[in-house]
Design an enzyme around this catalytic site. Structure first.
Site, PDB file in Angstrom:
ATOM      1  N   GLY A  61       9.824   7.387  -7.575  1.00  0.00           N
ATOM      2  CA  GLY A  61       9.442   8.791  -7.443  1.00  0.00           C
ATOM      3  C   GLY A  61       8.740   9.146  -6.144  1.00  0.00           C
TER       4      GLY A  61
ATOM      5  N   GLU B  14       0.821  -1.219   0.000  1.00  0.00           N
ATOM      6  CA  GLU B  14       0.000   0.000   0.000  1.00  0.00           C
ATOM      7  C   GLU B  14       0.852   1.265   0.000  1.00  0.00           C
ATOM      8  OE1 GLU B  14      -3.081   0.037  -0.765  1.00  0.00           O
ATOM      9  OE2 GLU B  14      -3.146  -2.146  -0.756  1.00  0.00           O
TER      10      GLU B  14
ATOM     11  N   CYS C 254     -17.419  -5.988 -20.349  1.00  0.00           N
ATOM     12  CA  CYS C 254     -17.613  -5.831 -18.906  1.00  0.00           C
ATOM     13  C   CYS C 254     -18.771  -6.689 -18.391  1.00  0.00           C
ATOM     14  CB  CYS C 254     -17.879  -4.360 -18.594  1.00  0.00           C
ATOM     15  SG  CYS C 254     -18.138  -4.055 -16.840  1.00  0.00           S
TER      16      CYS C 254
ATOM     17  N   CYS D 237     -25.534  -1.720 -16.205  1.00  0.00           N
ATOM     18  CA  CYS D 237     -24.807  -0.467 -15.966  1.00  0.00           C
ATOM     19  C   CYS D 237     -25.491   0.706 -16.660  1.00  0.00           C
ATOM     20  CB  CYS D 237     -23.377  -0.614 -16.480  1.00  0.00           C
ATOM     21  SG  CYS D 237     -22.444   0.932 -16.460  1.00  0.00           S
TER      22      CYS D 237
ATOM     23  N   ASP E 155     -10.877   3.333  -3.812  1.00  0.00           N
ATOM     24  CA  ASP E 155      -9.950   4.252  -4.470  1.00  0.00           C
ATOM     25  C   ASP E 155     -10.622   4.812  -5.717  1.00  0.00           C
ATOM     26  OD1 ASP E 155      -9.958   2.209  -6.280  1.00  0.00           O
ATOM     27  OD2 ASP E 155      -7.782   2.039  -6.442  1.00  0.00           O
TER      28      ASP E 155
ATOM     29  N   CYS F  66     -13.037  -0.458 -17.042  1.00  0.00           N
ATOM     30  CA  CYS F  66     -13.722   0.826 -16.837  1.00  0.00           C
ATOM     31  C   CYS F  66     -12.653   1.886 -16.562  1.00  0.00           C
ATOM     32  CB  CYS F  66     -14.697   0.692 -15.663  1.00  0.00           C
ATOM     33  SG  CYS F  66     -15.946   1.968 -15.608  1.00  0.00           S
TER      34      CYS F  66
ATOM     35  N   TYR G 155      -7.546   5.311   3.700  1.00  0.00           N
ATOM     36  CA  TYR G 155      -7.566   4.199   2.734  1.00  0.00           C
ATOM     37  C   TYR G 155      -6.721   3.016   3.228  1.00  0.00           C
ATOM     38  CZ  TYR G 155      -7.152   1.540  -1.563  1.00  0.00           C
ATOM     39  OH  TYR G 155      -7.185   0.524  -2.483  1.00  0.00           O
TER      40      TYR G 155
HETATM   41  S1  SF4 Z   1     -20.317  -1.445 -18.348  1.00  0.00           S
HETATM   42 FE1  SF4 Z   1     -20.286   0.257 -16.862  1.00  0.00          FE
HETATM   43  S2  SF4 Z   1     -18.913  -0.447 -15.287  1.00  0.00           S
HETATM   44 FE2  SF4 Z   1     -18.515  -1.717 -17.081  1.00  0.00          FE
HETATM   45  S3  SF4 Z   1     -16.865  -0.681 -18.263  1.00  0.00           S
HETATM   46 FE3  SF4 Z   1     -18.814   0.083 -19.047  1.00  0.00          FE
HETATM   47  S4  SF4 Z   1     -19.215   1.968 -17.878  1.00  0.00           S
HETATM   48 FE4  SF4 Z   1     -17.697   0.787 -16.739  1.00  0.00          FE
END
Ligand code: SF4
Length: 207
Positions: A70, A26, A185, A191, A127, A175, A109
């Site tokens: 860095g 981390e 995806c 989505c 994140d 994404c 975090y």
């Molecule tokens: S489907 Fe939604 S979560 Fe998946 S890559 Fe596309 S925008 Fe991102």
């Protein structure tokens, strides 16, 4: 999770590396690409295989490694934190949020990562990758704390760590900040952003 099992990234710190390995990773991953952090992780763990070895070595040799990516100033805080865990906590990292954020260089975090990965608590760590995936999925922006709360409320106990890491990888691999690979995806059928753009992943199961 099916997508993650097949396509998730493999990093050395994702195994059983204990609190020491989690902290090394981390501290390296702050503002660093994972591939670069991975090389530095191997170097640190081979030169300082235990927290005792790192604490004994002191800041200078650890800074050499961080300087190459860095982030020289992080070396001092890492050594201070590791030494503090050894000296003030008997070599066991405290599983208490307030104690964790008192350690040098440990913010919200990293404290959440430790609580989840080391202490086994039902805590999400969010994140930029996770935030982006969830915001695009829902179609509106939330803050880091709101996304963490949402995940903690909606993902069953015992599954949150894996879901959290899968979302990290989804954000890094599909994404992406400038580009979305929605047809690949596993979330595309549910989505908001993908549906609005007319992306439909053929042959994918709805879930
Ligand atoms: S489907 Fe939604 S979560 Fe998946 S890559 Fe596309 S925008 Fe991102």
């Amino acid at each position: 999770m099916e997508w993650f099992r097949e396509s998730g990234r493999k990093f050395p710190w994702r195994g059983e590396v204990g609190w020491y390995g989690v902290l090394l990773a981390e501290f390296l991953l702050v503002r660093t690409r994972s591939e670069v952090a991975e090389r530095a992780f191997y170097e640190l763990i081979s030169r300082f295989p235990t927290p005792e070895a790192l604490c004994l070595a002191g800041v200078a040799p650890v800074r050499e490694v961080f300087k190459r990516i860095g982030l020289p100033s992080r070396a001092e805080r890492l050594v201070a934190t590791v030494c503090k865990v050894l000296k003030e906590h008997g070599g066991a990292i405290p599983c208490d949020y307030r104690e964790l954020v008192r350690l040098p260089g440990v913010g919200d975090y990293i404290a959440r990562v430790v609580l989840s990965r080391v202490c086994g608590e039902h805590v999400a760590f969010v994140d930029g990758n996770v935030l982006r995936v969830i915001s695009r999925f829902l179609g509106f922006k939330l803050g880091l704390a709101e996304v963490a709360e949402l995940l903690e409320k909606s993902v069953p106990k015992g599954e949150l760590l894996n879901v959290n890491v899968a979302l990290l990888d989804l954000g890094a691999l599909l994404c992406k900040p400038q580009k979305t690979l929605c047809p690949l995806c596993p979330l595309s059928l549910r989505c908001f952003t993908s549906l609005r753009a007319g992306n439909v992943r053929s042959g994918v199961k709805s879930f």
